[in-house]
Design an enzyme around this catalytic site. Structure first.
Site, PDB file in Angstrom:
ATOM      1  N   SER A 191      10.222 -31.465  -9.528  1.00 15.85           N
ATOM      2  CA  SER A 191       9.087 -32.159  -8.911  1.00 15.85           C
ATOM      3  C   SER A 191       8.034 -32.426  -9.980  1.00 15.85           C
ATOM      4  O   SER A 191       8.334 -32.420 -11.174  1.00 15.85           O
ATOM      5  CB  SER A 191       8.524 -31.329  -7.751  1.00 15.85           C
ATOM      6  OG  SER A 191       7.594 -32.079  -7.001  1.00 15.85           O
ATOM      7  N   ASN A 192       6.794 -32.671  -9.567  1.00 20.44           N
ATOM      8  CA  ASN A 192       5.699 -32.928 -10.507  1.00 20.44           C
ATOM      9  C   ASN A 192       4.396 -32.393  -9.930  1.00 20.44           C
ATOM     10  O   ASN A 192       4.386 -31.758  -8.871  1.00 20.44           O
ATOM     11  CB  ASN A 192       5.610 -34.423 -10.827  1.00 20.44           C
ATOM     12  CG  ASN A 192       5.431 -35.260  -9.583  1.00 20.44           C
ATOM     13  OD1 ASN A 192       4.417 -35.179  -8.896  1.00 20.44           O
ATOM     14  ND2 ASN A 192       6.442 -36.080  -9.270  1.00 20.44           N
ATOM     15  N   HIS A 193       3.289 -32.666 -10.623  1.00 21.03           N
ATOM     16  CA  HIS A 193       2.005 -32.032 -10.278  1.00 21.03           C
ATOM     17  C   HIS A 193       1.177 -32.802  -9.246  1.00 21.03           C
ATOM     18  O   HIS A 193       0.038 -32.410  -8.965  1.00 21.03           O
ATOM     19  CB  HIS A 193       1.160 -31.852 -11.538  1.00 21.03           C
ATOM     20  CG  HIS A 193       1.745 -30.910 -12.537  1.00 21.03           C
ATOM     21  ND1 HIS A 193       1.914 -29.565 -12.298  1.00 21.03           N
ATOM     22  CD2 HIS A 193       2.222 -31.125 -13.800  1.00 21.03           C
ATOM     23  CE1 HIS A 193       2.447 -28.983 -13.341  1.00 21.03           C
ATOM     24  NE2 HIS A 193       2.647 -29.908 -14.287  1.00 21.03           N
TER      25      HIS A 193
END
Length: 396
Positions: A209-211
């Protein structure tokens, strides 16, 4: 209705300025944040100390502070405001507004304002009835300025007639009506907004995933709904509450988001692609948790479907906007993405810019389309969302 709204209150040189303190108090009590701009002559009728106390902010009169050279930017004031209200508005100030004269901070702020503008005239009955004043007021109406009609009664001259500034309670109701009118500007329109991060599973426990927090996308959805649009928010995982009046569709993976967007786009008037969608996903997903071994692990990734490009190829007359989060060659990369995805506009921000990026409540962006680009200063994400929706309205 006024909670969280930014009201820029302009005060000009009229005896009716004493009512401005009551008006400011009513606006603040209703939940608005009020900043006050005064003309130099207005200080002869009501003190800056009074207005600073009531508004809870320093008063702005000059272009800069002569003590330290601090600049009072009329551009930033115009960008900050949700409504610019000039009360009282003298015949002199309205004449200057009608002809574009900008010889003080109040007037330059008017020329920089992107928000609705309203004036509450105040003057003697003969001045109000004069053909020049009526001509100027008619020009202001044509320019989109809202006129809060003055009342009739005893005037400072001792005469009786029309010219008294409307009472603060009446002006407050006019402010509410003006903002409600803006709120309904997209009534009957339907928009898709994507937000948040997608999750690409590796096994039942782990994922890629990412931030992204989803804050920017949720702010855009809220701003669209606040102007009367029907909004479908296609959201990755986030801890944010659903904005009032918005339909949220929860998804996890890039594939899920692609499917929902493609299915719903044809029935919409446009879309804003704010989500941080994974470009790659594991080629296979393990059915059981992968155990740590003695050697390195390699995961094969495959390209996900390009949601923005798919919608761009099918958009027809719909408005399509997107985001570009960059760390290098920002302008070049954003321009390329604008063309490749067939966006109408793109919102560029850089992780190298302080105050921009993931998780925070502020952003620093550049709005880019095929004709121009506009760099915005540091703003809250809510304010950035309002500017994005302004741009959508311009395309519509």
């Amino acid at each position: 209705m006024l909670k969280g709204k930014h009201i820029l209150l302009g005060i000009t040189g009229s005896i009716a300025a004493y009512k401005s303190a009551v008006l400011c108090r009513l606006l603040v009590t209703a939940g608005a944040e009020v900043r006050v701009v005064m003309t130099p002559l207005a200080k002869q009728f009501i003190t800056p100390l009074t207005m600073a106390t009531v508004s809870q902010h320093p008063i702005l009169v000059d272009f800069f502070n002569p003590e330290n050279g601090e600049w009072n930017s009329h551009v930033k004031l115009g960008e900050w405001a949700d409504l610019y209200l000039i009360a009282p508005a003298t015949a002199n100030t309205m004449a200057k507004m009608a002809t574009g004269v900008a010889d003080n901070l109040l007037l330059t702020s008017y020329l920089s304002a992107r928000c609705p503008v309203a004036v509450a005239p105040a003057m003697d009955l003969d001045m109000y009835a004069h053909v020049a004043t009526q001509r100027n007021m008619e020009q202001l109406r044509k320019d989109g300025v809202h006129i809060v009609e003055p009342g009739s009664g005893f005037l400072a001259s001792g005469l009786v007639g029309k010219g008294r500034m409307a009472e603060p309670e009446q002006i407050l109701e006019a402010v509410k009506a003006i903002l409600a009118e803006k709120k309904k500007s997209l009534e009957g329109k339907h928009f898709l907004v994507t937000a948040g991060a997608t999750i690409e599973p590796i096994d039942p426990v782990r994922f890629i995933s990412n931030h992204s927090s989803g804050k920017m996308g949720y702010a855009v959805a809220e701003a669209l709904a606040a102007r009367g649009a029907r909004v479908t928010l296609i959201s990755g995982r986030t801890s944010l509450d659903v904005p009032q009046g918005v339909e949220r569709v929860d998804v996890l993976s890039a594939e899920d988001m692609w499917r929902e967007c493609v299915e719903r786009f044809a029935a919409s008037d446009g879309a804003v692609m704010c989500a941080a969608v994974a470009d790659y996903t594991p080629a296979t997903v393990a059915e059981q948790k992968l155990k740590k071994g003695d050697s390195d692990m390699r995961i094969e990734l495959r390209r996900t479907k390009d949601i923005a490009a798919t919608l761009g190829a099918e958009k027809g007359g719909r408005v399509l906007g997107g985001f570009a989060m960059e760390t290098e060659n920002e302008q070049q990369n954003a321009q390329g993405k604008l063309e490749r995805k067939n966006f109408d506009f793109i919102v560029l921000n850089s992780l190298r810019t302080e105050g921009a990026g993931f998780r925070g409540d502020t952003n620093v962006v550049t709005l880019i389309d095929r004709e121009c680009q506009e760099e915005l200063p540091l703003m809250s994400k809510r304010e950035v969302a309002e500017r994005i929706v302004d741009k959508i309205e311009n395309f519509l």
